[in-house]
Design a protein around this motif. Structure first.
Motif, mmCIF file in Angstrom:
data_model
loop_
_atom_site.group_PDB
_atom_site.id
_atom_site.type_symbol
_atom_site.label_atom_id
_atom_site.label_comp_id
_atom_site.label_asym_id
_atom_site.label_seq_id
_atom_site.Cartn_x
_atom_site.Cartn_y
_atom_site.Cartn_z
ATOM 1 N N ALA A 1 0.539 -1.429 0.377
ATOM 2 C CA ALA A 1 -0.237 -0.231 -0.206
ATOM 3 C C ALA A 1 0.933 1.358 0.149
ATOM 4 N N TRP A 2 1.803 0.897 0.563
ATOM 5 C CA TRP A 2 3.042 2.171 1.026
ATOM 6 C C TRP A 2 3.487 2.092 -0.525
ATOM 7 N N PHE A 3 3.905 1.261 -0.796
ATOM 8 C CA PHE A 3 4.988 1.811 -2.260
ATOM 9 C C PHE A 3 4.282 1.677 -3.569
ATOM 10 N N GLY B 1 0.911 -7.886 -0.085
ATOM 11 C CA GLY B 1 1.534 -7.105 0.552
ATOM 12 C C GLY B 1 2.676 -6.927 0.570
ATOM 13 N N ARG B 2 4.047 -8.434 0.317
ATOM 14 C CA ARG B 2 5.356 -7.498 0.242
ATOM 15 C C ARG B 2 5.937 -7.610 -0.980
ATOM 16 N N THR B 3 6.135 -6.379 -0.627
ATOM 17 C CA THR B 3 7.010 -5.884 -2.290
ATOM 18 C C THR B 3 8.171 -6.737 -2.807
ATOM 19 N N SER B 4 8.637 -7.033 -4.149
ATOM 20 C CA SER B 4 10.593 -7.610 -4.383
ATOM 21 C C SER B 4 10.215 -6.948 -5.718
ATOM 22 N N LEU B 5 11.315 -7.598 -6.147
ATOM 23 C CA LEU B 5 11.801 -6.901 -7.807
ATOM 24 C C LEU B 5 11.680 -8.251 -8.574
ATOM 25 N N MET B 6 11.911 -8.314 -9.967
ATOM 26 C CA MET B 6 12.140 -9.366 -10.916
ATOM 27 C C MET B 6 12.188 -9.149 -11.847
ATOM 28 N N PHE B 7 14.257 -9.719 -12.489
ATOM 29 C CA PHE B 7 14.777 -10.456 -13.389
ATOM 30 C C PHE B 7 14.396 -11.139 -14.513
ATOM 31 N N SER B 8 14.920 -10.629 -15.463
ATOM 32 C CA SER B 8 14.806 -11.713 -16.753
ATOM 33 C C SER B 8 15.130 -13.884 -16.161
ATOM 34 N N SER B 9 14.976 -14.454 -16.397
ATOM 35 C CA SER B 9 15.078 -15.323 -15.373
ATOM 36 C C SER B 9 15.508 -16.366 -16.892
ATOM 37 N N ASP B 10 15.724 -15.905 -18.050
ATOM 38 C CA ASP B 10 17.329 -16.305 -18.780
ATOM 39 C C ASP B 10 17.711 -15.051 -19.912
ATOM 40 N N ASP B 11 19.097 -15.467 -20.164
ATOM 41 C CA ASP B 11 20.549 -14.551 -19.384
ATOM 42 C C ASP B 11 19.783 -12.990 -18.151
ATOM 43 N N PHE C 1 -11.192 -13.713 2.070
ATOM 44 C CA PHE C 1 -11.336 -12.008 2.457
ATOM 45 C C PHE C 1 -11.029 -11.412 1.521
ATOM 46 N N TRP C 2 -11.916 -9.846 1.869
ATOM 47 C CA TRP C 2 -11.307 -9.134 0.648
ATOM 48 C C TRP C 2 -10.085 -8.092 1.380
ATOM 49 N N ILE C 3 -9.048 -7.947 0.945
ATOM 50 C CA ILE C 3 -8.367 -6.969 1.604
ATOM 51 C C ILE C 3 -7.630 -5.782 0.805
ATOM 52 N N GLU C 4 -8.656 -4.396 1.939
ATOM 53 C CA GLU C 4 -8.870 -3.294 1.839
ATOM 54 C C GLU C 4 -6.837 -2.305 1.858
ATOM 55 N N PHE C 5 -6.827 -1.659 0.520
ATOM 56 C CA PHE C 5 -5.683 -1.451 1.038
ATOM 57 C C PHE C 5 -5.020 0.194 0.249
ATOM 58 N N GLY C 6 -4.481 1.414 0.589
ATOM 59 C CA GLY C 6 -4.407 2.096 -0.219
ATOM 60 C C GLY C 6 -3.887 3.388 0.854
ATOM 61 N N VAL C 7 -3.515 4.644 0.677
ATOM 62 C CA VAL C 7 -3.243 5.582 1.231
ATOM 63 C C VAL C 7 -4.434 6.299 1.192
ATOM 64 N N SER C 8 -4.573 7.064 2.683
ATOM 65 C CA SER C 8 -5.967 8.239 3.034
ATOM 66 C C SER C 8 -5.279 9.073 3.805
ATOM 67 N N HIS C 9 -4.760 10.213 3.986
ATOM 68 C CA HIS C 9 -5.202 11.408 3.994
ATOM 69 C C HIS C 9 -2.658 11.384 4.517
ATOM 70 N N GLY C 10 -2.841 10.837 3.552
ATOM 71 C CA GLY C 10 -0.659 9.881 3.927
ATOM 72 C C GLY C 10 -0.515 9.353 4.483
ATOM 73 N N GLU C 11 -1.933 8.431 4.917
ATOM 74 C CA GLU C 11 -1.106 7.048 5.469
ATOM 75 C C GLU C 11 -1.835 6.076 5.383
ATOM 76 N N PRO C 12 -0.082 5.418 4.945
ATOM 77 C CA PRO C 12 -1.396 4.036 3.904
ATOM 78 C C PRO C 12 -2.027 2.511 4.311
ATOM 79 N N TYR C 13 -2.761 1.598 4.216
ATOM 80 C CA TYR C 13 -3.638 1.295 5.046
ATOM 81 C C TYR C 13 -3.449 -0.277 4.119
ATOM 82 N N PHE C 14 -3.495 -1.589 5.180
ATOM 83 C CA PHE C 14 -3.789 -2.852 3.869
ATOM 84 C C PHE C 14 -4.597 -3.002 5.093
ATOM 85 N N ASP C 15 -6.026 -3.407 5.287
ATOM 86 C CA ASP C 15 -6.984 -4.272 5.989
ATOM 87 C C ASP C 15 -7.271 -5.063 5.834
ATOM 88 N N GLU C 16 -8.078 -6.271 6.169
ATOM 89 C CA GLU C 16 -8.909 -7.351 5.999
ATOM 90 C C GLU C 16 -10.395 -6.679 6.124
#
Length: 188
Positions: free
Chosen positions: A67-69, A118-128, A167-182
Motif C-alpha cells: 500500500a505504501w509502495f 502485500g510484500r514488495t519485491s523485484l523480478m528480473f529475466s530468468s534467461d539471460d 476475505f477482501w483486503i482493503e488497501f491504499g493511502v488515505s490522508h497520507g497514511e497507508p492502510y492494508f486491512d482485512e
C-alpha cells in the motif's frame, strides 16, 4: 542530442512514463518483456533493508508494504492504480521499469516490481539473468529512491481478494497514511 541505450537482459517495448533519476540510475516506467518462463521474486523490500542494515521508516509498516509502495509509485511516476480485476492474482500492483545506468554506457536493464499479498519485491529475466552485482545495484538505487522522502505519497484506494482466507483486503493511502486491512467476506 539523442541518447543511445544498450538494452540487455530483457526487452523494452515502449516507454509509458517520465523518468526519475536517483544517484547514477534513471528509472523509466515502461512496457517491457523479461526473458524466460519462470520468474522469481528477488530483493524483497524487508529482506533488502535488513541486509543493508537500513531501518525502514514507520510509514512502511513491515511486511505488508505494498500500500505504501504503490502510493510512492503513483507519487513519483504517476503509476496507475489498477483495479483488482485487471491485476495478477494475489497482487496489489505490478509495474515494469527500465533502469538506465549512466556510468555504464547507458546500459538499460528491464525489471518488474510487484508484490505477493502485500510484500514488495523485484523480478528480473530468468534467461539471460543480469549478474547479481548489477541486480543489487539496481535494487539499491530503486529502493533508495522509494525511501527518499518516504512520506510523499499519493492517496488512493483499492482492494485485493485473499483466496487463502476468503476475505477482501482493503488497501491504499488515505490522508497520507497507508492502510492494508482485512475487509469483508467474499460472500457479502
Amino acid at each position: 542530442m539523442a541518447h543511445s541505450f544498450d538494452i540487455r537482459h530483457g526487452e523494452l517495448i515502449d516507454v509509458i512514463g517520465s523518468p526519475v533519476r536517483f544517484e547514477d540510475v534513471t528509472f523509466v516506467p515502461a512496457s517491457t518483456r523479461l526473458t524466460g518462463t519462470s520468474f522469481s521474486a528477488q530483493f524483497n523490500l524487508i529482506d533488502w533493508a535488513r541486509e543493508q542494515q537500513r531501518k525502514l521508516p514507520a510509514i512502511v509498516r513491515g511486511d505488508e508494504n505494498a500500500a505504501w509502495f504503490l502510493g510512492r509509485l503513483i507519487y513519483l511516476f504517476n503509476t496507475e492504480n489498477v483495479a483488482e480485476d485487471e491485476r495478477m492474482e494475489k497482487t496489489c500492483f505490478d509495474v515494469s521499469f527500465v533502469a538506465i545506468l549512466s556510468d555504464a554506457s547507458n546500459l538499460a536493464v528491464p525489471f518488474d516490481c510487484s508484490d505477493h499479498y502485500g510484500r514488495t519485491s523485484l523480478m528480473f529475466s530468468s534467461d539471460d539473468e543480469p549478474p547479481l552485482g548489477l541486480r543489487s545495484r539496481i535494487a539499491d538505487a530503486f529502493y533508495g529512491l522509494m525511501l527518499d522522502e518516504p512520506d510523499s505519497l499519493t492517496d488512493y484506494d483499492n482492494r485485493m481478494f485473499h483466496s487463502g482466507t476468503g476475505f477482501w483486503i482493503e488497501f491504499g493511502v488515505s490522508h497520507g497514511e497507508p492502510y492494508f486491512d482485512e475487509g469483508s467476506d467474499a460472500d457479502t
